[in-house]
Design a protein around this motif. Structure first.
Motif, mmCIF file in Angstrom:
data_model
loop_
_atom_site.group_PDB
_atom_site.id
_atom_site.type_symbol
_atom_site.label_atom_id
_atom_site.label_comp_id
_atom_site.label_asym_id
_atom_site.label_seq_id
_atom_site.Cartn_x
_atom_site.Cartn_y
_atom_site.Cartn_z
ATOM 1 N N ARG A 1 0.806 -1.216 0.000
ATOM 2 C CA ARG A 1 0.000 0.000 0.000
ATOM 3 C C ARG A 1 0.846 1.277 0.000
ATOM 4 O O ARG A 1 0.426 2.303 0.513
ATOM 5 N N HIS A 2 2.027 1.203 -0.581
ATOM 6 C CA HIS A 2 2.947 2.344 -0.497
ATOM 7 C C HIS A 2 3.177 3.031 -1.843
ATOM 8 O O HIS A 2 4.142 3.771 -1.996
ATOM 9 N N SER A 3 2.282 2.823 -2.797
ATOM 10 C CA SER A 3 2.473 3.436 -4.112
ATOM 11 C C SER A 3 1.461 4.558 -4.328
ATOM 12 O O SER A 3 0.425 4.627 -3.679
ATOM 13 N N SER A 4 1.785 5.434 -5.269
ATOM 14 C CA SER A 4 0.864 6.523 -5.613
ATOM 15 C C SER A 4 1.180 7.030 -7.014
ATOM 16 O O SER A 4 2.268 6.807 -7.544
ATOM 17 N N SER B 1 12.453 2.008 -7.858
ATOM 18 C CA SER B 1 11.054 2.329 -7.542
ATOM 19 C C SER B 1 10.261 2.659 -8.802
ATOM 20 O O SER B 1 9.075 2.349 -8.905
ATOM 21 N N ARG C 1 0.219 10.682 -1.132
ATOM 22 C CA ARG C 1 -0.473 9.633 -0.387
ATOM 23 C C ARG C 1 -1.126 8.666 -1.372
ATOM 24 O O ARG C 1 -1.423 9.031 -2.510
ATOM 25 N N PRO C 2 -1.344 7.429 -0.933
ATOM 26 C CA PRO C 2 -1.921 6.425 -1.830
ATOM 27 C C PRO C 2 -3.402 6.667 -2.058
ATOM 28 O O PRO C 2 -4.077 7.358 -1.286
ATOM 29 N N ASP D 1 6.366 3.230 -6.435
ATOM 30 C CA ASP D 1 6.393 2.629 -5.100
ATOM 31 C C ASP D 1 7.192 3.550 -4.181
ATOM 32 O O ASP D 1 8.412 3.673 -4.300
ATOM 33 N N ARG D 2 6.518 4.229 -3.266
ATOM 34 C CA ARG D 2 7.181 5.238 -2.428
ATOM 35 C C ARG D 2 8.092 4.612 -1.375
ATOM 36 O O ARG D 2 9.078 5.244 -0.949
ATOM 37 N N LYS D 3 7.792 3.399 -0.935
ATOM 38 C CA LYS D 3 8.657 2.757 0.055
ATOM 39 C C LYS D 3 10.001 2.407 -0.576
ATOM 40 O O LYS D 3 11.061 2.677 -0.005
ATOM 41 N N THR E 1 12.480 5.356 -1.231
ATOM 42 C CA THR E 1 13.305 5.902 -0.156
ATOM 43 C C THR E 1 14.736 5.377 -0.196
ATOM 44 O O THR E 1 15.637 5.991 0.383
#
Length: 228
Positions: free
Chosen positions: A77-80, A115, A197-198, A104-106, A109
């Motif tokens: 659940r870390h993508s946007s 990503s 935010r997702p 993928d925001r996670k 990082t």
């Protein structure tokens, strides 16, 4: 390589065409205004993403990540998404579309290039000819809406005068040879209203207020479980 079916709309009407895409490039930190650009960099730093080595910067991803589908699947659940204009080279011409640099925001990082490769890159199946837009390029509008907890909200909005001009973006990335045939390049984005935010659905559009045209597209985000 991937082949994508588009409809090209010009002053002469609409034409169906299928384009082979051999390479995909994500241009990042392309803001023309250094203040706005640094705001987006700070936005990403706030969620743990280090600032780029250069601005702009060009990331390569698999051409097969491009899709006109109405849904994508992402691990966790870390993508946007991020609305971006898309430039496509074909037979010496440059065409303009709109897409979402879903990321993928996670993973971002610790490795931005990886990503970018993690998620499909939705793109609308309509295009315009850049040559018809040159005299009013800066007035073109990018806009996105995110559906979060069942509510559709305005997520991003801005005009292309906030981005590097297409010719400069191409020149910095490819030199005097120009945008290669079969290359699709995403051109950068604006800061998200309320922060990154997702969302369960992401809708995006590009509007030409002078020629009175709009390209709209969107996709649902299916979350896959992360196990092991």
């Amino acid at each position: 390589m991937v082949e994508i079916a588009f409809t090209l709309t010009t002053n002469d009407g609409a034409t169906a065409l299928t384009l082979p895409i051999h390479q995909a490039v994500i241009a990042g930190w392309t803001g023309r205004d250094p203040v706005a650009r640094d705001k987006h960099i700070a936005e990403l730093e706030a969620i743990g993403i280090t600032r780029p080595a250069s601005t702009p910067i060009y990331y390569r991803v698999s051409a097969r990540r491009l899709t006109t589908a109405g849904s994508i699947e992402c691990s966790g659940r870390h993508s946007s998404g991020e609305v971006e204009f898309v430039l496509i080279g074909t037979q010496g011409r440059v065409l303009l579309g709109v897409g979402s640099d879903h990321t993928d925001r996670k993973v971002e990082t610790y490795n931005i290039t990886v990503s970018k490769q993690m998620c499909d890159k939705p793109i609308a199946p309509q295009l315009w000819d850049v040559a018809e837009l040159a005299d009013h390029w800066d007035k073109i509008i990018l806009r996105s809406f995110a559906t979060i907890d069942g509510q559709r909200v305005l997520y991003q909005e801005g005009t292309l005068d906030g981005m590097l001009p297409a010719a400069e973006l191409i020149s910095r990335g490819f030199g005097e040879t120009g945008l290669p045939d079969g290359c699709a390049m995403f051109g950068g984005t604006f800061a998200a209203k309320g922060g990154i935010r997702p969302a369960s659905r992401f809708d995006y559009e590009i509007e030409d207020p002078v020629l009175n045209r709009v390209i709209r597209h969107g996709y649902d985000v299916a979350v896959l479980p992360v196990v092991g």
